[in-house]
Design a protein around this motif. Structure first.
Motif, PDB file in Angstrom:
ATOM      1  N   UNK A 175       0.576  -1.564  -0.051  1.00 27.67           N
ATOM      2  CA  UNK A 175      -0.048   0.236  -0.224  1.00 27.67           C
ATOM      3  C   UNK A 175       1.231   1.216  -0.124  1.00 27.67           C
ATOM      4  N   UNK A 176       1.364   1.225   0.631  1.00 23.76           N
ATOM      5  CA  UNK A 176       2.927   2.597   0.435  1.00 23.76           C
ATOM      6  C   UNK A 176       4.445   1.978   0.335  1.00 23.76           C
ATOM      7  N   UNK A 177       5.170   2.852  -0.469  1.00 21.78           N
ATOM      8  CA  UNK A 177       5.821   2.660  -1.295  1.00 21.78           C
ATOM      9  C   UNK A 177       6.935   3.130  -0.200  1.00 21.78           C
ATOM     10  N   UNK A 178       6.535   3.778   0.759  1.00 22.04           N
ATOM     11  CA  UNK A 178       8.291   4.079   1.826  1.00 22.04           C
ATOM     12  C   UNK A 178       7.876   3.341   3.039  1.00 22.04           C
ATOM     13  N   UNK A 179       7.443   2.569   3.260  1.00 21.66           N
ATOM     14  CA  UNK A 179       6.986   1.327   4.175  1.00 21.66           C
ATOM     15  C   UNK A 179       7.807   0.488   3.079  1.00 21.66           C
TER      16      UNK A 179
ATOM     17  N   UNK B 219      17.003  -2.531  -4.368  1.00 23.94           N
ATOM     18  CA  UNK B 219      16.674  -0.843  -4.770  1.00 23.94           C
ATOM     19  C   UNK B 219      17.393  -0.632  -4.975  1.00 23.94           C
ATOM     20  N   UNK B 220      16.221   0.612  -6.106  1.00 27.19           N
ATOM     21  CA  UNK B 220      16.521   1.625  -6.579  1.00 27.19           C
ATOM     22  C   UNK B 220      16.946   2.137  -5.205  1.00 27.19           C
ATOM     23  N   UNK B 221      18.688   2.945  -5.586  1.00 28.93           N
ATOM     24  CA  UNK B 221      18.774   4.257  -4.980  1.00 28.93           C
ATOM     25  C   UNK B 221      16.919   5.390  -4.724  1.00 28.93           C
ATOM     26  N   UNK B 222      16.711   5.534  -3.177  1.00 29.21           N
ATOM     27  CA  UNK B 222      15.039   6.403  -2.758  1.00 29.21           C
ATOM     28  C   UNK B 222      15.563   7.209  -1.365  1.00 29.21           C
ATOM     29  N   UNK B 223      14.241   7.977  -1.832  1.00 34.67           N
ATOM     30  CA  UNK B 223      14.630   9.233  -0.555  1.00 34.67           C
ATOM     31  C   UNK B 223      13.200   9.488  -0.420  1.00 34.67           C
ATOM     32  N   UNK B 224      12.800   9.153   1.411  1.00 36.15           N
ATOM     33  CA  UNK B 224      11.250  10.142   1.125  1.00 36.15           C
ATOM     34  C   UNK B 224      11.615  11.420   0.932  1.00 36.15           C
ATOM     35  N   UNK B 225      10.766  12.167   0.556  1.00 40.13           N
ATOM     36  CA  UNK B 225      11.232  13.260   0.245  1.00 40.13           C
ATOM     37  C   UNK B 225       9.785  14.055   0.830  1.00 40.13           C
ATOM     38  N   UNK B 226       9.942  15.779   1.377  1.00 40.90           N
ATOM     39  CA  UNK B 226       9.158  15.696   1.836  1.00 40.90           C
ATOM     40  C   UNK B 226       8.708  17.194   0.233  1.00 40.90           C
ATOM     41  N   UNK B 227       9.278  18.141  -0.202  1.00 43.08           N
ATOM     42  CA  UNK B 227       8.996  19.019  -1.216  1.00 43.08           C
ATOM     43  C   UNK B 227      10.753  19.241  -1.795  1.00 43.08           C
ATOM     44  N   UNK B 228       9.828  19.736  -3.605  1.00 43.02           N
ATOM     45  CA  UNK B 228      10.533  20.224  -4.421  1.00 43.02           C
ATOM     46  C   UNK B 228      12.414  19.860  -3.783  1.00 43.02           C
ATOM     47  N   UNK B 229      12.445  21.114  -2.842  1.00 43.24           N
ATOM     48  CA  UNK B 229      13.633  21.003  -2.600  1.00 43.24           C
ATOM     49  C   UNK B 229      14.515  20.184  -2.079  1.00 43.24           C
TER      50      UNK B 229
ATOM     51  N   UNK C  74       4.371   9.096  -5.304  1.00 41.69           N
ATOM     52  CA  UNK C  74       3.302   9.260  -4.598  1.00 41.69           C
ATOM     53  C   UNK C  74       3.383   7.890  -3.588  1.00 41.69           C
ATOM     54  N   UNK C  75       3.445   8.157  -2.613  1.00 44.70           N
ATOM     55  CA  UNK C  75       3.834   6.942  -1.315  1.00 44.70           C
ATOM     56  C   UNK C  75       2.497   5.714  -2.019  1.00 44.70           C
ATOM     57  N   UNK C  76       1.358   6.496  -1.499  1.00 45.41           N
ATOM     58  CA  UNK C  76       0.078   5.599  -1.548  1.00 45.41           C
ATOM     59  C   UNK C  76      -0.881   6.163  -2.914  1.00 45.41           C
ATOM     60  N   UNK C  77      -1.177   5.145  -3.094  1.00 40.67           N
ATOM     61  CA  UNK C  77      -2.374   5.499  -3.700  1.00 40.67           C
ATOM     62  C   UNK C  77      -2.348   4.771  -6.081  1.00 40.67           C
ATOM     63  N   UNK C  78      -1.103   4.631  -5.882  1.00 37.70           N
ATOM     64  CA  UNK C  78      -1.067   4.597  -7.265  1.00 37.70           C
ATOM     65  C   UNK C  78      -1.359   3.464  -7.772  1.00 37.70           C
ATOM     66  N   UNK C  79      -1.082   3.134  -9.126  1.00 30.86           N
ATOM     67  CA  UNK C  79      -1.772   1.960 -10.068  1.00 30.86           C
ATOM     68  C   UNK C  79      -1.855   2.240 -11.169  1.00 30.86           C
TER      69      UNK C  79
ATOM     70  N   UNK D 156       5.661  11.512  -0.256  1.00 30.95           N
ATOM     71  CA  UNK D 156       5.945  11.365  -1.447  1.00 30.95           C
ATOM     72  C   UNK D 156       7.964  10.414  -1.268  1.00 30.95           C
ATOM     73  N   UNK D 157       8.256   9.933  -2.339  1.00 31.61           N
ATOM     74  CA  UNK D 157       9.212   9.411  -2.123  1.00 31.61           C
ATOM     75  C   UNK D 157       9.967   9.720  -3.789  1.00 31.61           C
ATOM     76  N   UNK D 158      11.651   9.853  -3.646  1.00 31.67           N
ATOM     77  CA  UNK D 158      11.941   9.993  -4.957  1.00 31.67           C
ATOM     78  C   UNK D 158      12.656   8.862  -5.274  1.00 31.67           C
ATOM     79  N   UNK D 159      12.836   8.141  -6.180  1.00 28.14           N
ATOM     80  CA  UNK D 159      14.019   7.206  -6.963  1.00 28.14           C
ATOM     81  C   UNK D 159      14.569   7.907  -7.601  1.00 28.14           C
ATOM     82  N   UNK D 160      15.727   7.096  -8.205  1.00 27.43           N
ATOM     83  CA  UNK D 160      17.100   7.042  -9.544  1.00 27.43           C
ATOM     84  C   UNK D 160      15.908   6.251 -10.273  1.00 27.43           C
TER      85      UNK D 160
END
Lengths: 397, 397
Positions: free
Chosen positions: A119-123, A135-145, A162-167, A194-198
């Motif tokens: 359900x949650x990609x960050x988890x 896994x790919x390199x990743x990080x949880x992100x709060x904002x565009x910075x 988005x951490x949730x709801x993707x499909x 949100x999370x960001x991945x390479x």
């Protein structure tokens, strides 16, 4: 309408002639539940479905269908009352409700701790990274910075999720610059995580299905190659044409993920095959589109295997029945009337296996799939693509 | 019982989401109808069943089940109203009712003229003999004296059969002398009709299934060997281990029978392989026990093929998926509780395909079947027999 119409079945009898045989309840009335029904019939177990609408794909074919919401604890509780095991055709049931039901004695498989990873990609990333699984390199992100900081380290473009709801590709964006990240994240609902991945360079996208039972028996299916377009799985080739050691590494990774997240039932691990080996992309905890080929092409199909796993029955043989199987999704096209096309496809190719989901045709919607099996992969790809293209009107001859 | 229980489906919608897709109605709620349901789901067509009891094997799993009698014209008429094609899971519907329904516009497949050949052994023998198709020597007989006259010509023992109502060996007796014939025929209801046949010496009992569509397309399955005990089919080996020219002759004979009786749908032609070649024993006009192996073992199973034939859809590939398939019937034994045995069998043999019919266990009743596929026939026979024997309690280890 006939006068002698059968009364609605009730939980104490429907689909459960022999009281000793258990009943599995599946939350969700989509095509996965629909395709689970034949497996339940063959096993002789009871099968009930919680569907949002009486016209849902599975509701059309499962007598013991209850109409209700998977987001209502009351509906879930009432539904679970007639079931020995509760399982899922999707991952959208709130885990807090599942924890409540478990406290009330309901057997929930897969359990909420496992389901959270789907359900949650960050988890999911946290759990797998902690266990050292690729896994790919990743990080949880709060904002565009945060996205820019990640990109400064790993390079543009990056993938923002988005951490949730993707499909089917929703909630996943390739982002090339700071302003794109800003636009994307500003549109989101407040509180979105949100999370960001390479952006992974890969030689192939593959999927590995694992079935795992409560006492830890696991069975792994052959690695398959999936071809995505616009984030939607379009076709699957079984097996993926990989070097043996890469295929084995992918199966081993899927088995490790299954154990790590302690899944019960079917787990699909979608992976990228990179120069460093396979890395995990997404998880699904249920029968999965990349396993539809098993209905026609494997000794034990994924739907039966899921039922066996959640019932803690011994798992079945996952071997393929032919050297190659090709599954192509039939997406809704511009033609709402599919029956004439379907007749043409059967005449054209007697070996074609057609599976329709009973869904209204809408452009881009998965309304069915076709599978072909044999020795000659190129021939199978042509036949599968022709049939799927003909069925949705892209091909007219 | 949940408050949100689904209302009973109605004929205008249930199992028929897309109005252009036809609905097939099957008269009879036994395991053949039950095993037809998955094929209907995959094809995306509507499927309804006329069952005698809401607990019948198919009624448990088909939402669009109507409870009624196949011997009531009113029930048949009401049932047929929601169907594009009427077909059968058994051959017991009075043909005069079918003729009435046809006159009222109902599409009946197979039609009553064909069905009579499966209902009445005298009609069948007359039709086939007139067409020059190979049958055992036979004669219609009125009394024991006629049996003696036949035996004087063909030798004792002879086989005395009731023209109608035979099933799983009932209505068929090997008769060694005049007094046996007298005893047998005196027990019968007044008006019973009889035939006598030579006792055929055969090398093998085989069955050939043919699917035939209204415009005459026919597809033939591999010849299979069936092993009968007490007149009941116990196991089926696909393919039958016959010389190629005998197998081809058996397939050709089945195709000729199908054309001669003008069947639409599935026809099973049970044959004896004699030193003179194959001769016709019995006909069944529906999916048949000797075709259950096709669910797991053929590209297109007999249930889907029957639906395609009666809908005049192009027929599917009848090829086998493995060199050998062995199907063994599970007969009810002394153990009413089958689930623990079933669990054991799955653990013992992950390649085992189990099919349960949801029927109460009664000694000798067909309650399921198992299928195994592979390269080594002896191994498959051992595995299939072990599982079936374990499931009914004959084997305990």
């Amino acid at each position: 309408m006939p006068a002698s119409q059968l009364d609605p079945p009730n939980a104490s009898s429907a689909g459960r002639k022999d009281a000793e045989f258990p009943t599995v309840g599946m939350v969700g009335g989509g095509q996965l539940a629909r395709m689970t029904a034949p497996a339940a019939m063959a096993l002789g177990i009871g099968f009930r479905v919680l569907a949002a609408d009486p016209q849902d794909s599975a509701a059309q074919v499962v007598p013991d269908t209850v109409v209700g919401s998977h987001e209502s604890l009351d509906d879930l509780r009432a539904f679970a009352r007639g079931c020995d095991v509760l399982t899922f055709d999707h991952e959208h049931v709130p885990t807090e409700y599942l924890r409540t039901l478990m406290a009330e004695g309901v057997v929930v498989r897969p359990g909420p701790d496992a389901l959270e990873c789907a359900q949650d990609k960050v988890v999911m990333r946290e759990r797998l990274s902690k266990a050292g699984l690729a896994c790919p390199a990743w990080a949880e992100v709060k904002d565009p910075q945060d996205v820019v900081a990640f990109a400064n380290e790993h390079g543009w473009p990056v993938v923002v999720k988005s951490a949730r709801g993707g499909y089917d590709g929703r909630g996943v964006s390739v982002v090339h610059a700071a302003n794109e990240a800003a636009t994307l994240m500003e549109q989101a609902a407040p509180g979105a995580r949100w999370l960001v991945e390479e952006l992974v360079e890969f030689a192939a996208e593959v999927s590995v299905q694992v079935a795992r039972s409560p006492h830890g028996q696991a069975a792994v299916y052959p690695v398959v190659r999936s071809v995505q377009r616009d984030g939607i799985c379009r076709e699957v080739v079984a097996p993926a044409d990989l070097d043996e050691h890469i295929a084995v590494a992918a199966q081993a990774l899927a088995l490790e993920v299954a154990r790590e997240v302690d899944v019960v039932g079917l787990l699909a691990v979608e992976m990228f095959v990179t120069s460093q080996g396979p890395v995990v992309n997404e998880l699904a905890m249920r029968p999965h589109n990349t396993g539809h080929w098993t209905i026609d092409g494997a000794v034990t199909d994924q739907f039966e295997q899921h039922l066996r796993a959640v019932l803690d029955l011994p798992l079945g043989d996952t071997s393929a029945l032919a050297p190659w199987a090709v599954m192509v999704n039939v997406l809704g096209g511009d033609i709402p009337q599919m029956y004439p096309a379907y007749l043409h496809c059967m005449a054209h190719d007697p070996g074609l296996r057609i599976h329709m989901y009973g869904k209204q045709v809408r452009p881009g919607r998965k309304v069915g799939h076709v599978t072909v099996m044999g020795d000659d992969l190129q021939d199978l790809l042509e036949r599968g693509r022709h049939a799927a293209g003909y069925l949705n009107g892209e091909i007219t001859q």
